[in-house]
Write a protein that holds these residues in place. Structure first.
Motif, PDB file in Angstrom:
ATOM      1  N   TRP A   1       0.824  -1.210   0.000  1.00 43.26           N
ATOM      2  CA  TRP A   1       0.000   0.000   0.000  1.00 43.26           C
ATOM      3  C   TRP A   1       0.863   1.267   0.000  1.00 43.26           C
ATOM      4  N   ASP A   2       2.178   1.106  -0.023  1.00 48.35           N
ATOM      5  CA  ASP A   2       3.127   2.222   0.009  1.00 48.35           C
ATOM      6  C   ASP A   2       3.056   3.013   1.318  1.00 48.35           C
ATOM      7  N   ILE A   3       2.764   2.307   2.395  1.00 45.81           N
ATOM      8  CA  ILE A   3       2.790   2.908   3.727  1.00 45.81           C
ATOM      9  C   ILE A   3       4.235   2.821   4.218  1.00 45.81           C
ATOM     10  N   ARG A   4       4.782   3.943   4.649  1.00 48.47           N
ATOM     11  CA  ARG A   4       6.183   3.986   5.045  1.00 48.47           C
ATOM     12  C   ARG A   4       6.405   3.840   6.548  1.00 48.47           C
ATOM     13  N   LYS A   5       5.335   4.057   7.325  1.00 49.73           N
ATOM     14  CA  LYS A   5       5.497   4.001   8.777  1.00 49.73           C
ATOM     15  C   LYS A   5       4.235   3.418   9.389  1.00 49.73           C
ATOM     16  N   LEU A   6       4.412   2.448  10.276  1.00 44.08           N
ATOM     17  CA  LEU A   6       3.294   1.860  11.011  1.00 44.08           C
ATOM     18  C   LEU A   6       3.314   2.356  12.445  1.00 44.08           C
ATOM     19  N   HIS A   7       2.150   2.429  13.055  1.00 47.03           N
ATOM     20  CA  HIS A   7       2.064   2.787  14.470  1.00 47.03           C
ATOM     21  C   HIS A   7       1.007   1.919  15.131  1.00 47.03           C
TER      22      HIS A   7
END
Length: 176
Positions: A114-120
């Motif tokens: 999904w081209d998410i660069r950072k998870l939290h």
């Protein structure tokens, strides 16, 4: 008991078993966090209904995964397109068997797709060390929506962004 399990996309039909797993994981596995305080436990479990879980699994912007062995759910994970790991729970009897690590890895793979660069995520204190071992950074205490003090954790998924962040920190020409 076999240590092998499969990771697959959750479907609404998994909702009842997933809900039971969530509730048992919280009641038993997270006992050190809620300490049998009825108000905290009731708030934490309040939205953990089969109907809600089915809805969460059905939302197109969510990616829900389950770990399964011989038709029995061992864990579940839910990632949102906003980069939040909303759920990551393992059945108490399946802890320390690789289920959580496999679920997390599969969720991170989807985040990259999904081209998410950072998870939290918010984690109860008893699970924070697990996430830290998987490369998540503990940013400190925060309140979860159910009133329990949790740790706010995050992980950078794109190595090039980490390098850029490091370069920005050094831009000040300080010695560190």
């Amino acid at each position: 008991m076999s240590t092998r399990f499969d990771i697959r996309k959750a479907v609404p039909g998994d909702a009842s078993a997933a809900c039971a797993l969530l509730r048992r994981s919280i009641e038993v596995g997270c006992k050190a966090d809620h300490e049998d305080r009825p108000g905290v436990l009731e708030a934490w479990l309040g939205n953990k209904t089969a109907a809600n879980v089915s809805t969460w699994f059905s939302i197109p912007s969510n990616h829900a995964l389950v770990a399964e062995r011989d038709g029995e759910l061992l864990g579940l994970c839910l990632l949102t397109q906003a980069g939040k790991l909303a759920l990551c729970y393992v059945a108490p009897e399946a802890l320390r068997s690789g289920v959580g690590r496999a679920l997390l890895s599969a969720a991170e793979e989807q985040a990259r797709a999904w081209d998410i660069r950072k998870l939290h995520l918010h984690s109860p204190a008893s699970a924070s060390a697990f996430f830290e071992r998987q490369g998540y950074v503990n940013a400190g205490k925060d309140k979860a929506c159910f009133g329990l003090e949790c740790d706010l954790l995050w992980k950078q998924l794109d190595a090039s962004c980490e390098a850029q962040a490091g370069a920005r920190k050094r831009f000040c020409n300080c010695s560190s």
